[in-house]
Enzyme design. Structure first.
Site, short mmCIF file in Angstrom:
data_model
loop_
_atom_site.label_atom_id
_atom_site.label_comp_id
_atom_site.label_asym_id
_atom_site.label_seq_id
_atom_site.Cartn_x
_atom_site.Cartn_y
_atom_site.Cartn_z
N SER A 285 64.67 45.98 45.58
CA SER A 285 64.85 47.01 46.60
C SER A 285 63.51 47.71 46.87
O SER A 285 62.54 47.08 47.26
CB SER A 285 65.95 47.98 46.18
OG SER A 285 66.39 48.74 47.28
N ASP B 168 74.17 43.06 53.19
CA ASP B 168 73.63 44.17 52.40
C ASP B 168 73.84 45.48 53.17
O ASP B 168 73.32 45.64 54.27
CB ASP B 168 72.15 43.92 52.14
CG ASP B 168 71.51 44.92 51.19
OD1 ASP B 168 72.00 46.07 51.11
OD2 ASP B 168 70.51 44.56 50.54
N HIS C 202 74.14 44.52 48.09
CA HIS C 202 72.83 45.01 47.69
C HIS C 202 72.68 44.84 46.18
O HIS C 202 73.28 45.58 45.39
CB HIS C 202 72.67 46.48 48.08
CG HIS C 202 71.27 46.99 47.88
ND1 HIS C 202 70.21 46.60 48.68
CD2 HIS C 202 70.75 47.85 46.96
CE1 HIS C 202 69.10 47.21 48.27
NE2 HIS C 202 69.41 47.96 47.23
#
Length: 341
Positions: free
Chosen positions: A157, A285, A313
């Site tokens: 991320s 996501d 995610h």
């Protein structure tokens, strides 16, 4: 396309085509369940030892190592370095999953914490941000100087976007430090990701979770450095845009949120990557809109794009309930292993 340096005698890496179990439908469930369940289960199989590094600006960075019987830096086996996501740590479910993978492979494994994320507030009048490539550079070069084997790096991320920005800034010199990198579920278009987190269910599920810890750390920072920012404006921030405008942007040399999100985003510079790079995004996501994902024309020949339709995610759980989290590190790890050839 798989980069030429990541092709072995058996051919290119197989793209990650994830199919979720029937009991885990949709991007939100595929995101939330692994995060809730994974940490409880995987923590029993991972043991860390911590090192504290002094930084050039009189601060500190904590690095957690998968605890081996011998010194990590003396080993010739590969070293896998993981840069965590927003408000993550070495105890995040994905960090534990990659630690378990490294343990199975016999690799060294390190999780450097972004400042303020190791359980103790850092000292300097700064924290961390999505484009913190200078911090990544300092960490990786220190690891490169100490470790005898090859180095691979994974960014999750926010950590993935920062890792990509480092590789873009380093250019051809990046391969002097690492053999290959992977960015997983990274908001490489920070404007698109930030706006997505401020809308719909995201605004009520994820944004309050992030702001709760981010505001608490910012207030501790204000106690350390009175007058650093306006307390009332911080407390009134309702989303990441407003928080970044008060705290993240000005503390790290950006004019405002627009300037920060624009300059720190990795997507506009993907053509500058000169080392084997994997970009993995699930197209459902909740944090990263599918329309914002890069296409092959947006990246250099060294970049591999994996964009499965499902996964959430940093989810990718599989199997019968409660599921396991091996799919993500196994798939990414198989790709990374080819970069060692």
């Amino acid at each position: 396309m798989v980069p030429r340096s990541c092709i072995d005698a058996q051919g290119p890496a197989v793209p990650m085509n994830y199919t979720p179990p029937a009991w885990l439908p949709g991007g939100h469930l595929q995101t939330i369940w692994p995060a809730l369940w994974g940490r409880k289960v995987l923590a029993d199989f991972v043991s860390y030892r911590r090192e504290r590094w002094s930084t050039p600006d009189q601060d500190f960075v904590d690095v957690d190592w998968l605890a081996p019987a011998e010194s990590d830096t003396s080993r010739k086996s590969p070293l896998l370095v993981l840069f965590h996501g927003l408000e993550g740590s070495s105890s995040s479910h994905y960090a534990l999953a990659f630690a378990a993978y490294a343990k199975r492979m016999g690799w060294s494994y390190a999780v450097p914490h972004f400042r303020g994320c190791s359980g103790e507030i850092n000292l300097a009048p700064r924290a961390y941000h999505s484009g913190d490539f200078a911090e990544i550079d300092w960490i990786l070069k220190r690891l490169r100087a100490a470790h005898r084997g090859r180095i691979l790096a994974v960014g999750i991320s926010l950590g993935g976007n920062a890792l990509l920005r480092w590789a873009q800034e380093a250019g051809a010199c990046a391969t002097d430090t690492v053999a290959g990198i992977a960015a997983i579920c990274s908001p490489i278009d920070l404007t698109a990701g930030g706006q997505a987190l401020g809308r719909g269910l995201n605004r009520w599920i994820y944004t309050p979770m992030f702001l709760r810890t981010m505001k608490a750390k910012a207030l501790l920072k204000l106690q350390q450095h009175p007058g650093l920012f306006e307390r009332k404006a911080l407390l009134s921030a309702r989303n990441l845009y407003e928080f970044d405008n008060v705290f993240t942007a000005p503390l790290h040399g950006f004019l405002n949120t627009e300037d920060y999100w624009g300059r720190a985003s990795a997507k506009p510079h993907l053509h500058a990557l000169r080392l084997p790079t994997l970009l993995l995004h699930a197209r459902n996501d909740p944090f990263v809109p599918a329309w914002s994902l890069p296409q092959q024309r947006d990246v250099s020949a060294q970049v591999t794009l994996w964009q499965p339709t499902q996964g959430g995610h940093i989810g990718f759980a599989q199997g019968m309930p409660p599921g396991n989290l091996h799919y993500l590190p196994d798939g990414v790890g198989a790709w990374l292993r080819q970069c060692l050839i």
